[in-house]
Design a protein around this motif. Structure first.
Motif: not given
Length: 279
Positions: A45, A71, A77
């Motif tokens: 990612t 993002q 994340v």
């Protein structure tokens, strides 16, 4: 991608890229899981680092602010990374990635990711001590791996294959690599003169500090730990464990590979070598 890996790996590998000199500025994450020497999952990612992009870093990995617009942040994340790494053997090529994760956790107020860390640089240096460089791109070329340097997923995949190939090459399993390195006995110092002066000699099937190594060093040869690009002679010990299948041993195959590329490496049995030395 789901947070939980589809197959429980033997080990995972992580690589991160950063946006600037602050190691917390993670802008890309790549994670690859390996089981039985085979890749079983991959996660990648882009990450909004919530920080500036320095021109120096962009020149290295090609990423800039436009690439990470919209993002997820590291805080977003963190749970996914923790699920992949937490409680597992986690490989990184040097300590940089471990330090970057720890810094990002602090900056983004997330708990530290607890893993059992293993440095693939240290592994490569033990497996192939005679290589002139143990940088990941150099190792990828040496091992014939497809690799795009400073792409997080490609770097993680390459570092994982370094571990897999090192286990194959040395016979040391993961548990062995996790053990502290025992202090090894140094190879005998080569004599200043002799018929083997200038030769860099690997021995298959006998220790670097044994009688055969002593004879080679006394004749001026430098005994090295393994077959590498600079090795000029591979001596097959009478005690080699492969029997008639010695041609399938990693050291023999590596010597043959080098010979096929024009490297001046000779393969000689112990008896023939002792005859040459008059022993």
């Amino acid at each position: 991608m789901s947070i939980v890996a589809p197959i429980a790996p033997d080990f995972v590998v992580i690589d991160v890229e950063t946006a600037c000199a602050r190691v917390s500025s993670i802008c890309q994450v790549g994670i690859v899981g390996f089981r039985g020497g085979v890749e079983v999952f991959a996660y990648e990612t882009l990450v909004d680092p919530c920080d500036e992009f320095a021109p120096f870093n962009t020149r290295i990995h090609g990423l800039c602010a436009d690439h990470v617009m919209n993002q997820p942040t590291f805080a977003d994340v963190h749970a996914t990374i923790d699920a992949h790494l937490g409680g597992r053997i986690t490989v990184a090529h040097s300590s940089f990635d471990k330090g970057a994760l720890a810094a990002a956790c602090r900056v983004h107020d997330r708990h530290a990711i607890e893993a059992t860390w293993l440095d693939s640089v240290r592994i490569a240096k033990r497996a192939w001590p005679d290589l002139p460089s143990h940088r990941l791109n150099a190792l990828a070329r040496f091992l014939g791996l497809k690799h795009r340097h400073h792409d997080a997923l490609s770097d993680a995949r390459a570092a994982g294959m370094v571990v897999v190939r090192a286990m194959d090459h040395t016979g040391i399993d993961l548990a062995g690599w996790l053990q502290p390195v025992k202090q090894s006995v140094a190879a005998p110092k080569p004599a200043p003169e002799g018929p083997l002066k200038g030769q860099r000699i690997a021995i298959l099937g006998a220790p670097r500090h044994g009688p055969l190594a002593a004879s080679l060093a006394a004749a001026g040869g430098r005994v090295v730990a393994s077959v590498g690009n600079s090795t000029t002679l591979l001596v097959i010990s009478n005690d080699q464990p492969y029997g008639r299948f010695v041609h399938a041993s990693p050291a023999y195959k590596r010597a043959e590979e080098l010979r096929s590329t024009g490297r001046p490496i000779e393969i000689v049995g112990e008896n023939e070598m002792r005859r040459r030395l008059g022993a």
